[in-house]
Design a protein around this motif. Sequence first.
Motif, PDB file in Angstrom:
ATOM      1  N   SER A 130     -22.943 -14.837 -14.992  1.00 51.45           N
ATOM      2  CA  SER A 130     -22.357 -13.550 -15.388  1.00 51.45           C
ATOM      3  C   SER A 130     -23.283 -12.370 -15.078  1.00 51.45           C
ATOM      4  N   LEU A 131     -24.579 -12.641 -14.880  1.00 50.80           N
ATOM      5  CA  LEU A 131     -25.498 -11.552 -14.528  1.00 50.80           C
ATOM      6  C   LEU A 131     -25.126 -10.939 -13.180  1.00 50.80           C
ATOM      7  N   SER A 132     -24.320 -11.636 -12.400  1.00 49.75           N
ATOM      8  CA  SER A 132     -23.874 -11.099 -11.114  1.00 49.75           C
ATOM      9  C   SER A 132     -22.906  -9.925 -11.296  1.00 49.75           C
ATOM     10  N   ASN A 133     -22.431  -9.678 -12.520  1.00 56.79           N
ATOM     11  CA  ASN A 133     -21.559  -8.534 -12.808  1.00 56.79           C
ATOM     12  C   ASN A 133     -22.335  -7.225 -12.916  1.00 56.79           C
ATOM     13  N   LEU A 134     -23.654  -7.313 -12.923  1.00 57.84           N
ATOM     14  CA  LEU A 134     -24.506  -6.144 -13.161  1.00 57.84           C
ATOM     15  C   LEU A 134     -24.778  -5.410 -11.850  1.00 57.84           C
ATOM     16  N   SER A 135     -23.771  -4.724 -11.346  1.00 62.37           N
ATOM     17  CA  SER A 135     -23.855  -4.129 -10.009  1.00 62.37           C
ATOM     18  C   SER A 135     -24.904  -3.033  -9.891  1.00 62.37           C
ATOM     19  N   ASN A 136     -25.341  -2.434 -10.988  1.00 62.64           N
ATOM     20  CA  ASN A 136     -26.378  -1.402 -10.953  1.00 62.64           C
ATOM     21  C   ASN A 136     -27.792  -1.967 -11.080  1.00 62.64           C
ATOM     22  N   LEU A 137     -27.895  -3.269 -11.287  1.00 62.39           N
ATOM     23  CA  LEU A 137     -29.191  -3.888 -11.554  1.00 62.39           C
ATOM     24  C   LEU A 137     -30.124  -3.771 -10.354  1.00 62.39           C
ATOM     25  N   ARG A 138     -31.337  -3.260 -10.615  1.00 61.14           N
ATOM     26  CA  ARG A 138     -32.369  -3.151  -9.585  1.00 61.14           C
ATOM     27  C   ARG A 138     -33.527  -4.105  -9.838  1.00 61.14           C
ATOM     28  N   PHE A 139     -33.793  -4.395 -11.116  1.00 60.69           N
ATOM     29  CA  PHE A 139     -34.931  -5.232 -11.483  1.00 60.69           C
ATOM     30  C   PHE A 139     -34.480  -6.349 -12.405  1.00 60.69           C
ATOM     31  N   LEU A 140     -34.677  -7.581 -11.976  1.00 61.93           N
ATOM     32  CA  LEU A 140     -34.343  -8.756 -12.773  1.00 61.93           C
ATOM     33  C   LEU A 140     -35.578  -9.635 -12.826  1.00 61.93           C
ATOM     34  N   ARG A 141     -36.250  -9.596 -13.970  1.00 60.41           N
ATOM     35  CA  ARG A 141     -37.492 -10.345 -14.134  1.00 60.41           C
ATOM     36  C   ARG A 141     -37.302 -11.382 -15.239  1.00 60.41           C
TER      37      ARG A 141
END
Length: 168
Positions: A130-141
């Motif tokens: 579901s994290l693939s729904n975060l279209s504005n995401l730039r940083f995933l740590r």
Amino acid sequence: MALWVLFHLLLFLVLKPTDANLEGDALFALRREVHDPNNILQSWDPTLVDPCTWFHVTCDSQNRVTRLDLGNAKLSGKLVPDLGKLERLEYLELYMNNLVGPIPAELGNLKSLVSLDLYHNNLTGSIPPSLSNLSNLRFLRLNRNRLTGRIPRELTKLGNLKILCVQQ
């Protein structure tokens, strides 16, 4: 019959959380689930309609939560699905704590999220697709956790993603 309808209407009004306090309720759900040995969250008062007065919470001009800064706060416990209700949240900073359990799939509801920093905890389970729904995401740590399984292929849809850290 009219008394029955009136009773249920009043019950609905009393039990229905107000939109104004929905974000406060979501944050307080996290407060209840974590152990806070340094009282970092002591200002989080569930009786206040506006969580924008709480420490470590930043809001926009409409008093909507945009940032949660609890990195290196020595918190332990679990993340709560309720965090997915923070519709305008842009920064979720919960790194370097002792959080355990899975990453809630509901975090995929945070459409405004730019940065998700959960690194250096003890999170387990797999990375929610579901994290693939975060279209504005730039940083995933998510590095330095105990996550298992494959990196979801769906994350390739994140066209704005600049940093992805998932190593153990």
